[in-house]
Design an enzyme around this catalytic site. Structure first.
Site, mmCIF file in Angstrom:
data_model
loop_
_atom_site.group_PDB
_atom_site.id
_atom_site.type_symbol
_atom_site.label_atom_id
_atom_site.label_comp_id
_atom_site.label_asym_id
_atom_site.label_seq_id
_atom_site.Cartn_x
_atom_site.Cartn_y
_atom_site.Cartn_z
ATOM 1 N N GLY A 81 10.000 0.120 -4.102
ATOM 2 C CA GLY A 81 9.765 1.192 -4.341
ATOM 3 C C GLY A 81 11.006 1.929 -4.607
ATOM 4 O O GLY A 81 11.262 3.243 -4.542
ATOM 5 N N GLU B 73 9.360 -1.941 7.204
ATOM 6 C CA GLU B 73 8.595 -0.869 7.779
ATOM 7 C C GLU B 73 8.694 -0.481 9.208
ATOM 8 O O GLU B 73 8.698 0.545 9.861
ATOM 9 C CB GLU B 73 7.354 -0.622 6.958
ATOM 10 C CG GLU B 73 7.199 -0.397 5.420
ATOM 11 C CD GLU B 73 6.218 -0.524 4.697
ATOM 12 O OE1 GLU B 73 6.007 -0.299 3.543
ATOM 13 O OE2 GLU B 73 5.096 -0.704 5.308
ATOM 14 N N ASN C 270 -0.467 -7.727 1.875
ATOM 15 C CA ASN C 270 -0.622 -6.698 2.936
ATOM 16 C C ASN C 270 -0.969 -5.277 2.562
ATOM 17 O O ASN C 270 -0.410 -4.831 1.916
ATOM 18 C CB ASN C 270 0.954 -6.500 3.536
ATOM 19 C CG ASN C 270 1.201 -5.588 4.720
ATOM 20 O OD1 ASN C 270 0.444 -4.919 5.200
ATOM 21 N ND2 ASN C 270 2.526 -5.158 4.559
ATOM 22 N N TRP C 271 -2.106 -4.839 3.194
ATOM 23 C CA TRP C 271 -2.876 -3.677 2.557
ATOM 24 C C TRP C 271 -2.191 -2.398 3.117
ATOM 25 O O TRP C 271 -2.420 -1.108 2.945
ATOM 26 C CB TRP C 271 -4.450 -3.617 2.903
ATOM 27 C CG TRP C 271 -5.057 -4.730 2.541
ATOM 28 C CD1 TRP C 271 -4.502 -5.648 1.299
ATOM 29 C CD2 TRP C 271 -6.313 -5.000 2.367
ATOM 30 N NE1 TRP C 271 -5.502 -6.514 0.859
ATOM 31 C CE2 TRP C 271 -6.682 -6.405 1.614
ATOM 32 C CE3 TRP C 271 -7.526 -4.340 3.280
ATOM 33 C CZ2 TRP C 271 -7.862 -6.771 1.424
ATOM 34 C CZ3 TRP C 271 -8.669 -4.916 3.260
ATOM 35 C CH2 TRP C 271 -9.090 -6.114 2.186
ATOM 36 N N LYS C 272 -1.223 -2.576 4.264
ATOM 37 C CA LYS C 272 -0.675 -1.481 4.859
ATOM 38 C C LYS C 272 -1.875 -0.410 5.446
ATOM 39 O O LYS C 272 -2.931 -0.791 5.809
ATOM 40 C CB LYS C 272 0.483 -0.854 4.064
ATOM 41 C CG LYS C 272 1.443 -2.109 3.628
ATOM 42 C CD LYS C 272 2.706 -1.541 2.987
ATOM 43 C CE LYS C 272 3.611 -2.456 2.249
ATOM 44 N NZ LYS C 272 4.750 -1.949 1.631
ATOM 45 N N GLU D 282 12.035 -10.240 2.052
ATOM 46 C CA GLU D 282 11.657 -8.761 1.562
ATOM 47 C C GLU D 282 12.782 -8.265 1.464
ATOM 48 O O GLU D 282 13.334 -7.802 2.295
ATOM 49 C CB GLU D 282 10.744 -8.131 2.186
ATOM 50 C CG GLU D 282 10.802 -7.885 3.716
ATOM 51 C CD GLU D 282 9.949 -7.149 4.401
ATOM 52 O OE1 GLU D 282 8.759 -6.413 3.594
ATOM 53 O OE2 GLU D 282 9.818 -6.679 5.423
ATOM 54 N N HIS E 164 8.213 -6.813 9.869
ATOM 55 C CA HIS E 164 8.122 -6.218 8.458
ATOM 56 C C HIS E 164 9.115 -4.951 8.309
ATOM 57 O O HIS E 164 9.150 -4.323 9.521
ATOM 58 C CB HIS E 164 6.587 -5.566 8.104
ATOM 59 C CG HIS E 164 6.444 -5.151 6.702
ATOM 60 N ND1 HIS E 164 6.848 -3.775 6.174
ATOM 61 C CD2 HIS E 164 5.755 -5.642 5.502
ATOM 62 C CE1 HIS E 164 6.481 -3.968 5.027
ATOM 63 N NE2 HIS E 164 6.080 -4.942 4.556
ATOM 64 N N SER F 281 7.937 -6.157 -4.020
ATOM 65 C CA SER F 281 7.410 -5.676 -5.086
ATOM 66 C C SER F 281 6.799 -6.371 -6.204
ATOM 67 O O SER F 281 7.112 -6.664 -7.376
ATOM 68 C CB SER F 281 8.317 -4.591 -5.868
ATOM 69 O OG SER F 281 8.714 -3.635 -4.882
ATOM 70 N N GLY G 67 2.587 -6.238 -1.628
ATOM 71 C CA GLY G 67 2.065 -5.065 -1.129
ATOM 72 C C GLY G 67 1.071 -4.299 -2.170
ATOM 73 O O GLY G 67 -0.188 -4.574 -2.143
ATOM 74 N N GLY G 68 1.684 -3.131 -2.639
ATOM 75 C CA GLY G 68 0.716 -2.438 -3.514
ATOM 76 C C GLY G 68 0.024 -3.197 -4.505
ATOM 77 O O GLY G 68 -1.373 -2.964 -4.659
#
Length: 253
Positions: free
Chosen positions: A176, A100, A9-11, A170, A98, A216, A237-238
């Site tokens: 984070g 977010e 997921n590049w967001k 998740e 998601h 993460s 994610g990141g």
């Protein structure tokens, strides 16, 4: 046999040239280093979907996912993207629910159920995200909280429809925050969710659904997480923004 999946997921990251470079690197690395039993799903920003689609179309282990879709079929909804639009450009998956989206856009379980319906009606498979915050984790019924997300957003589906859904757990409290979910904590939730699905649809259906972990994930943590019996891959994610790191995660699967 459940599908083994690693989704990136590049967001809201990467300009176009960077997105193309990342995709090209991943395709090359996957062809050279990754076994063919894992499906790699890229979730770029919607504006890049058609571009990335052209790059992955000759790589059968790659697929494309949108990061969101509307619960509406069409109409005067400026800025929204429908599941029908995604299907028309060859997008196979869409992230729904998601953390977010739930946090920043206040998406409810009821709204997410409508998004799931719309995606399935248009031949797009939902990657349904669920999970608990730190406050909810500290509540003794944190498993019940996540099970309720599944109940309210997915349990209206037929067994056949449910088998088109991928679930991604998740733990929001481990994203984070500096806190880490152990493989045992992740496996506990995955097993509980699979058992919850079995209580509604039966063991055979529950054993066919892929449940991904999305807290993460890194190349260092992936091997232990993915070795757990009820964890079928990751929603990353990141780390998915770095070709070498993401490839190492894929290899761990």
């Amino acid at each position: 046999m459940r599908k083994k999946i690693v989704a990136g997921n590049w967001k809201m990251n990467k300009v176009l040239d960077e997105a193309v470079a990342l995709t090209s690197e991943l395709i090359t690395m996957a062809q050279d280093e990754v076994q063919g039993d894992v499906r790699i799903i890229l979730c770029p920003p919607a504006i890049y979907l058609t571009v990335i689609k052209k790059y992955i179309e000759n790589s059968p282990n790659f697929a494309l996912a949108a990061q969101n879709c509307s619960d509406k079929v069409s109409g005067a909804f400026t800025g929204e993207i429908s599941a029908q639009m995604l299907q028309s450009i060859g997008v196979e998956y869409v992230l729904i629910g998601h953390s977010e989206r739930r946090q920043y856009f206040h998406e409810s379980n009821e709204l997410l159920a409508e998004k799931v319906n719309t995606a399935l009606e248009n031949g797009v498979s939902p990657i349904f995200c669920c999970g608990e915050s730190l406050k909810q984790r500290q509540n003794e019924d944190y498993i019940g909280f996540v099970k309720n997300q599944i109940t309210e957003s997915l349990f209206h589906l037929s067994a056949e429809q449910l088998l088109s859904v991928v679930i991604a757990y998740e733990p929001i409290w481990a994203i984070g925050t500096g806190l880490t979910a152990s493989a045992l904590q992740a496996q506990e939730m995955h097993a509980a969710l699979r058992q919850h699905i079995a209580s509604k649809y039966g063991e055979e259906v529950a054993q066919e659904i892929s449940i991904l972990y999305g807290g993460s994930v890194t190349a260092a943590s992936a091997p232990e997480l993915f070795a757990s019996p009820d964890i079928d891959g990751g929603l990353v994610g990141g780390a998915s923004l770095k070709s070498r790191e993401f490839t190492n995660i894929i290899k761990a699967r």
